[in-house]
Design an enzyme around this catalytic site. Structure first.
Site, mmCIF file in Angstrom:
data_model
loop_
_atom_site.group_PDB
_atom_site.id
_atom_site.type_symbol
_atom_site.label_atom_id
_atom_site.label_comp_id
_atom_site.label_asym_id
_atom_site.label_seq_id
_atom_site.Cartn_x
_atom_site.Cartn_y
_atom_site.Cartn_z
ATOM 1 N N SER A 178 26.364 28.824 20.359
ATOM 2 C CA SER A 178 26.864 27.458 20.348
ATOM 3 C C SER A 178 27.457 27.134 18.970
ATOM 4 O O SER A 178 28.302 27.875 18.479
ATOM 5 C CB SER A 178 25.753 26.496 20.757
ATOM 6 O OG SER A 178 26.267 25.252 21.146
ATOM 7 N N ASP A 327 29.034 28.024 31.485
ATOM 8 C CA ASP A 327 28.838 27.673 30.077
ATOM 9 C C ASP A 327 29.832 26.589 29.656
ATOM 10 O O ASP A 327 30.707 26.813 28.820
ATOM 11 C CB ASP A 327 29.021 28.945 29.240
ATOM 12 C CG ASP A 327 28.885 28.709 27.739
ATOM 13 O OD1 ASP A 327 28.244 27.720 27.345
ATOM 14 O OD2 ASP A 327 29.415 29.528 26.969
ATOM 15 N N HIS A 355 24.916 27.788 29.428
ATOM 16 C CA HIS A 355 25.110 27.797 27.981
ATOM 17 C C HIS A 355 23.885 28.397 27.302
ATOM 18 O O HIS A 355 22.771 27.874 27.412
ATOM 19 C CB HIS A 355 25.327 26.357 27.503
ATOM 20 C CG HIS A 355 25.716 26.237 26.069
ATOM 21 N ND1 HIS A 355 26.840 26.816 25.537
ATOM 22 C CD2 HIS A 355 25.123 25.578 25.037
ATOM 23 C CE1 HIS A 355 26.936 26.527 24.256
ATOM 24 N NE2 HIS A 355 25.897 25.783 23.924
#
Length: 636
Positions: A178, A327, A355
């Site tokens: 991320s 995601d 994700h």
């Protein structure tokens, strides 16, 4: 502008230990490896790094002073029992989400770990450094915006420090999920010769299009929650929605961990004073419509990796892009990265994941992941940081997973070969391979402003929630839908579906969302993927995109904004997020059109819902183009 995924918080609070809230352990590094029964031709081959060389990890925490005097908080984890003279490669993990958590007594007596994945690397003979990015956690400084030039240069200076240590073998890799994945990618921008491999996982490539404004429509739910999350971290508080996830366990977390030493707590309080002036990116999103909206100092392009493609290529650093079909919008981001950057040693993997890959998604619902993420990461880093023969060079550069079929596949490039299947919108809500012949034909539809996709959709996974789409038949009842006849064979759609709509709207703007869905013989409907376009941004660019992509490109800039003329037919061409999905024989392919998703996107236009006339005439043949994989040899 990405968000961390979370560890299985109920079981691992205390891995808020590991917190590095960003999730050093988020994607189930303890998951079982792929077994023989799961293995198929072209699966990313499992990697066995051998027995652990060390029994565990030991931490020291300290500040490093940067060139401008800003002090950066560092946790250094080295193997227990490291012999004098031993040389280790290092993994650098820089985060905006706390490098580690300070726990209340007595939990603080028992939990001190970098997280499952990080510790597994240390046991395998790596040094691991978790770092609070400047202006966050226990580090001093202010954040003018994400991944600022100073934040990027800090990475290079930390690498200088690493390779000067007696335990260093002179090589450094960067890892992150991320936000931290983008930080890892920006480390390569420095072109530091010691940085030999980077794995940006589940992260953006174009901040504006990938997350802030997909299709030009503001992802309002994320902007709001991400802003609240960062604000809480900067006040040294457990963020509200994370506190809700943790329940009573949140009371065991005091905040970010200070550095070691008697002055650690006092220094932390001084650092937190700097964070008051951090810039609120969510505020920029709330006040923007176009890509070039921003402050005089910067726009979203200034902190997007695509803008640094030349430096990334110039680094010579192999980059392993990693994402999942659920995601958020990052599978497309990973594809754009892989298409744009030219190092032949770059790699791309696209799995059935949300994700962070805590879950793999089956029938649009998340279940615990089965993939050996840890093994694949070690396979990559062992190759470039330890110069070991891991078998990586014999693997295809691209691996992707076809859902429903449940099968991993390999390709020499993205996308794999496909044959375009054009399905036209037809009468009675049908999709037909035959082009329409009517001079005038259209479907009238009034937008349902309350349409929802639920709060466990792909966009919510960016906030750490597991994906769980509800069966879609009821939601589709208020949408405009078009179904193919039942399929006479299995059909694999792999790549980038593209929708072309010819629409006359009663409004001068609008949100247009298209959902690709699977209709089973019993009438149940499963979500596959989606695309979105704000009509104001429908103008296709006449200039090349700033990065390589395989779908219609629009600049999203103010000069290209085009309001609709109410009642006049406009052409809207936009892509759906990439996927690899097998529609079974007997099932039907559905396109469902919506004008709102109140769970995630801002409402456009505000006020009374618009009415559409969606054309399906000879002159205006609305349709979808699906990339269909060729039949395999021997298939019926």
């Amino acid at each position: 502008m990405t968000f961390p995924t979370y560890p299985r918080l109920a079981v691992r609070l205390l891995a808020l230990v590991a917190l590095a809230l960003p999730l050093l352990a988020a994607d189930a590094s303890g998951a079982p490896p792929i077994t023989a029964s799961d293995a198929i031709v072209n699966v990313p081959r499992p990697y066995d790094p051998g027995p652990d060389a060390y029994a565990g990890a030991l931490r020291t925490s300290f500040y490093l002073s940067m060139r401008d005097g800003v002090r950066i908080a560092v946790d250094l984890w080295l193997p227990k029992g490291l012999e004098e003279g031993a040389k280790l490669p290092a993994i650098l993990h820089q985060t905006r989400y706390w490098r580690g958590a300070q726990l209340r007594w007595p939990a603080s007596l028992f939990f001190d770990s970098p997280g499952e994945r990080a510790e597994s690397f240390v046991r395998q003979g790596y040094a691991w450094l978790s770092v609070d990015a400047r202006g966050s956690g226990a580090s001093f400084g202010t954040r003018p915006y994400p991944w600022s030039p100073d934040e990027t240069r800090d990475g290079a200076q930390i690498v200088d420090w690493i390779i000067a240590q007696s335990w260093s073998n002179g090589t450094v890799g960067a890892f992150g999920t991320s936000y931290d994945g983008t930080t890892a990618e920006f480390l390569a921008v420095n072109q530091h010769p010691a940085v030999r491999a980077v794995a940006p996982r589940f992260s953006l490539f174009d901040a504006w299009a990938d997350i802030a404004f997909p299709g030009g429509l503001r992802l309002a739910s994320f902007a709001k929650q991400w802003g609240l999350f960062n604000g809480a971290l900067d006040r040294n508080e457990v963020p509200p929605h994370l506190a809700e996830m943790l329940g009573w366990r949140r009371f065991m977390v005091l905040g970010v961990r200070p550095v070691d030493g008697p002055e650690g707590e006092a220094l932390l309080q001084e650092a937190l004073k700097d964070h008051v002036d951090n810039w609120d990116v969510a505020e920029l999103a709330a006040n923007s419509t176009y890509r070039d909206d921003g402050t005089e100092a910067n726009t979203a392009d200034d902190f997007s990796p695509f803008a640094f493609a030349k430096q990334l290529d110039g680094s010579g650093t192999p980059i392993y892009g990693w994402s999942g079909w659920f995601d958020g919008g990052y599978a497309h981001a990973a594809i754009k990265r892989h298409l744009t950057l030219t190092n032949p040693e770059n790699r791309l993997i696209l799995g059935p994941w949300d994700h962070g890959a805590r879950f793999q998604v089956k029938s649009a619902v998340g279940v615990p992941t089965e993939f050996d993420h840890r093994g694949q990461l070690l396979k990559f880093f062992d190759r470039y940081l330890k110069q070991e023969q891991t078998g990586l060079v014999n693997d295809a550069p691209v691996h992707y997973y076809t859902m429903v079929e449940g099968r991993w596949k390999a390709a020499s490039a993205w996308p794999p070969p496909s044959d375009p299947l054009r399905l036209y919108f037809a009468a009675d809500g049908k999709l037909s391979p035959n082009a329409p012949q009517a001079r005038s034909a259209a479907d009238r539809h009034t937008v349902d402003p309350n349409h929802r996709t639920g709060t466990r959709a792909r966009w919510d996974s960016l906030m750490g929630y597991d994906v769980a789409y509800a069966e879609r038949a009821a939601a589709d009842a208020t949408l405009l839908t078009y179904d193919s006849p039942p399929l006479d064979r299995d059909v694999e759609v792999t790549g980038h579906p593209v929708v072309t709509l010819y629409v006359a709207s009663s409004a001068d703007d609008g949100a247009f969302l298209a959902y690709l869905e699977d209709v089973a013989p019993d009438g149940s409907v499963t979500y596959v993927t989606e695309g979105v376009l704000r009509a104001l941004h429908r103008k296709l660019a006449t200039t090349p995109a700033p990065y390589r992509q395989l779908v219609p490109y629009r600049t999203l800039r103010r000069t290209d904004g085009r309001p609709l003329r109410p009642g006049e037919v406009a052409e809207l061409v936009f892509d759906l997020l990439p996927t690899s999905y097998l529609f079974r024989e007997g099932h039907s392919i559905r396109i469902a059109l919506a004008g709102a998703d109140t769970d995630h996107f801002s409402q456009v236009p505000e006020g009374a819902p618009p009415t559409w006339e969606v054309s399906r005439s000879r002159a205006h043949p609305s349709h979808v183009m699906l990339p269909v994989a060729p039949k395999e040899p021997g298939a019926p």
